[in-house]
Design a protein around this motif. Structure first.
Motif, PDB file in Angstrom:
ATOM      1  N   ILE A  69      -2.607  60.537  -2.872  1.00  0.00           N
ATOM      2  CA  ILE A  69      -2.235  61.831  -3.449  1.00  0.00           C
ATOM      3  C   ILE A  69      -1.097  61.675  -4.442  1.00  0.00           C
ATOM      4  N   LEU A  70      -0.019  61.035  -4.017  1.00  0.00           N
ATOM      5  CA  LEU A  70       1.182  60.946  -4.856  1.00  0.00           C
ATOM      6  C   LEU A  70       0.964  60.109  -6.109  1.00  0.00           C
ATOM      7  N   SER A  71       0.365  58.949  -5.949  1.00  0.00           N
ATOM      8  CA  SER A  71       0.192  58.077  -7.112  1.00  0.00           C
ATOM      9  C   SER A  71      -0.735  58.698  -8.143  1.00  0.00           C
ATOM     10  N   ASN A  72      -1.811  59.295  -7.700  1.00  0.00           N
ATOM     11  CA  ASN A  72      -2.754  59.881  -8.646  1.00  0.00           C
ATOM     12  C   ASN A  72      -2.245  61.193  -9.227  1.00  0.00           C
ATOM     13  N   ALA A  73      -1.489  61.960  -8.449  1.00  0.00           N
ATOM     14  CA  ALA A  73      -0.901  63.192  -8.982  1.00  0.00           C
ATOM     15  C   ALA A  73       0.098  62.853 -10.091  1.00  0.00           C
ATOM     16  N   PHE A  74       0.892  61.803  -9.894  1.00  0.00           N
ATOM     17  CA  PHE A  74       1.830  61.369 -10.927  1.00  0.00           C
ATOM     18  C   PHE A  74       1.064  60.931 -12.178  1.00  0.00           C
ATOM     19  N   ALA A  75      -0.012  60.181 -11.991  1.00  0.00           N
ATOM     20  CA  ALA A  75      -0.815  59.723 -13.122  1.00  0.00           C
ATOM     21  C   ALA A  75      -1.451  60.903 -13.858  1.00  0.00           C
ATOM     22  N   VAL A  76      -1.890  61.923 -13.122  1.00  0.00           N
ATOM     23  CA  VAL A  76      -2.434  63.133 -13.751  1.00  0.00           C
ATOM     24  C   VAL A  76      -1.363  63.758 -14.643  1.00  0.00           C
ATOM     25  N   LEU A  77      -0.153  63.869 -14.115  1.00  0.00           N
ATOM     26  CA  LEU A  77       0.941  64.470 -14.869  1.00  0.00           C
ATOM     27  C   LEU A  77       1.218  63.697 -16.167  1.00  0.00           C
ATOM     28  N   VAL A  78       1.323  62.381 -16.078  1.00  0.00           N
ATOM     29  CA  VAL A  78       1.583  61.547 -17.254  1.00  0.00           C
ATOM     30  C   VAL A  78       0.478  61.735 -18.292  1.00  0.00           C
ATOM     31  N   ASN A  79      -0.764  61.752 -17.846  1.00  0.00           N
ATOM     32  CA  ASN A  79      -1.877  61.869 -18.789  1.00  0.00           C
ATOM     33  C   ASN A  79      -2.017  63.271 -19.357  1.00  0.00           C
ATOM     34  N   ILE A  80      -1.631  64.291 -18.616  1.00  0.00           N
ATOM     35  CA  ILE A  80      -1.612  65.648 -19.165  1.00  0.00           C
ATOM     36  C   ILE A  80      -0.545  65.744 -20.261  1.00  0.00           C
ATOM     37  N   ILE A  81       0.609  65.115 -20.032  1.00  0.00           N
ATOM     38  CA  ILE A  81       1.647  65.089 -21.056  1.00  0.00           C
ATOM     39  C   ILE A  81       1.136  64.369 -22.308  1.00  0.00           C
ATOM     40  N   LEU A  82       0.427  63.258 -22.116  1.00  0.00           N
ATOM     41  CA  LEU A  82      -0.167  62.546 -23.261  1.00  0.00           C
ATOM     42  C   LEU A  82      -1.165  63.432 -24.000  1.00  0.00           C
ATOM     43  N   LEU A  83      -1.978  64.168 -23.267  1.00  0.00           N
ATOM     44  CA  LEU A  83      -2.956  65.059 -23.891  1.00  0.00           C
ATOM     45  C   LEU A  83      -2.254  66.154 -24.694  1.00  0.00           C
ATOM     46  N   ILE A  84      -1.193  66.710 -24.139  1.00  0.00           N
ATOM     47  CA  ILE A  84      -0.413  67.720 -24.858  1.00  0.00           C
ATOM     48  C   ILE A  84       0.171  67.111 -26.135  1.00  0.00           C
ATOM     49  N   CYS A  85       0.710  65.905 -26.019  1.00  0.00           N
ATOM     50  CA  CYS A  85       1.253  65.207 -27.196  1.00  0.00           C
ATOM     51  C   CYS A  85       0.173  64.989 -28.240  1.00  0.00           C
ATOM     52  N   TYR A  86      -1.023  64.680 -27.802  1.00  0.00           N
ATOM     53  CA  TYR A  86      -2.128  64.467 -28.743  1.00  0.00           C
ATOM     54  C   TYR A  86      -2.307  65.708 -29.629  1.00  0.00           C
ATOM     55  N   PHE A  87      -2.318  66.877 -28.995  1.00  0.00           N
ATOM     56  CA  PHE A  87      -2.551  68.099 -29.761  1.00  0.00           C
ATOM     57  C   PHE A  87      -1.312  68.522 -30.563  1.00  0.00           C
ATOM     58  N   ILE A  88      -0.115  68.187 -30.085  1.00  0.00           N
ATOM     59  CA  ILE A  88       1.099  68.506 -30.831  1.00  0.00           C
ATOM     60  C   ILE A  88       1.255  67.624 -32.064  1.00  0.00           C
ATOM     61  N   PHE A  89       1.030  66.319 -31.880  1.00  0.00           N
ATOM     62  CA  PHE A  89       1.319  65.350 -32.934  1.00  0.00           C
ATOM     63  C   PHE A  89       0.119  64.963 -33.799  1.00  0.00           C
ATOM     64  N   LYS A  90      -1.076  65.423 -33.444  1.00  0.00           N
ATOM     65  CA  LYS A  90      -2.240  65.000 -34.236  1.00  0.00           C
ATOM     66  C   LYS A  90      -2.116  65.526 -35.663  1.00  0.00           C
ATOM     67  N   LYS A  91      -2.633  64.742 -36.544  1.00  0.00           N
ATOM     68  CA  LYS A  91      -2.620  65.129 -37.956  1.00  0.00           C
ATOM     69  C   LYS A  91      -3.871  65.973 -38.225  1.00  0.00           C
ATOM     70  N   SER A  92      -3.672  67.126 -38.822  1.00  0.00           N
ATOM     71  CA  SER A  92      -4.782  68.060 -39.027  1.00  0.00           C
ATOM     72  C   SER A  92      -5.774  67.596 -40.033  1.00  0.00           C
TER      73      SER A  92
END
Length: 92
Positions: A69-92
């Motif tokens: 639970i803990l290890s995968n929940a942490f990994a979910v969080l990290v990857n959600i942050i990466l996904l958010i960064c993708y949409f924030i920083f992507k070049k249009s």
């Protein structure tokens, strides 16, 4: 080897595996945040990974396995942050 010793070794193995897989995307996250560039990330890959990791969290709850639970929940969080960064920083 006694059953108790085996179970302890098994738990340690699970915790070490969980920690390693959970932190595996941290260097990528640091790079994206530092460079403010997520152009080379695949949002499809992140979505598939987040889905798979979320299923592992669910499985961990079903099996009452805190390391899963803990290890995968942490990994979910990290990857959600990466996904958010993708949409924030992507070049249009």
């Amino acid at each position: 080897m006694k059953q108790e010793e085996f179970n302890m070794d098994e738990n340690i193995l699970g915790i070490v595996a969980g920690v390693l897989t959970s932190i595996s995307m941290i260097p990528q996250l640091i790079k994206v945040l530092k460079e403010k560039d997520a152009e080379n990330l695949s949002w499809v890959m992140l979505m598939v990974l987040i889905t798979g990791l979320s299923l592992w969290v669910w499985y961990g709850f079903l099996k009452d396995e805190l390391p899963i639970i803990l290890s995968n929940a942490f990994a979910v969080l990290v990857n959600i942050i990466l996904l958010i960064c993708y949409f924030i920083f992507k070049k249009s």
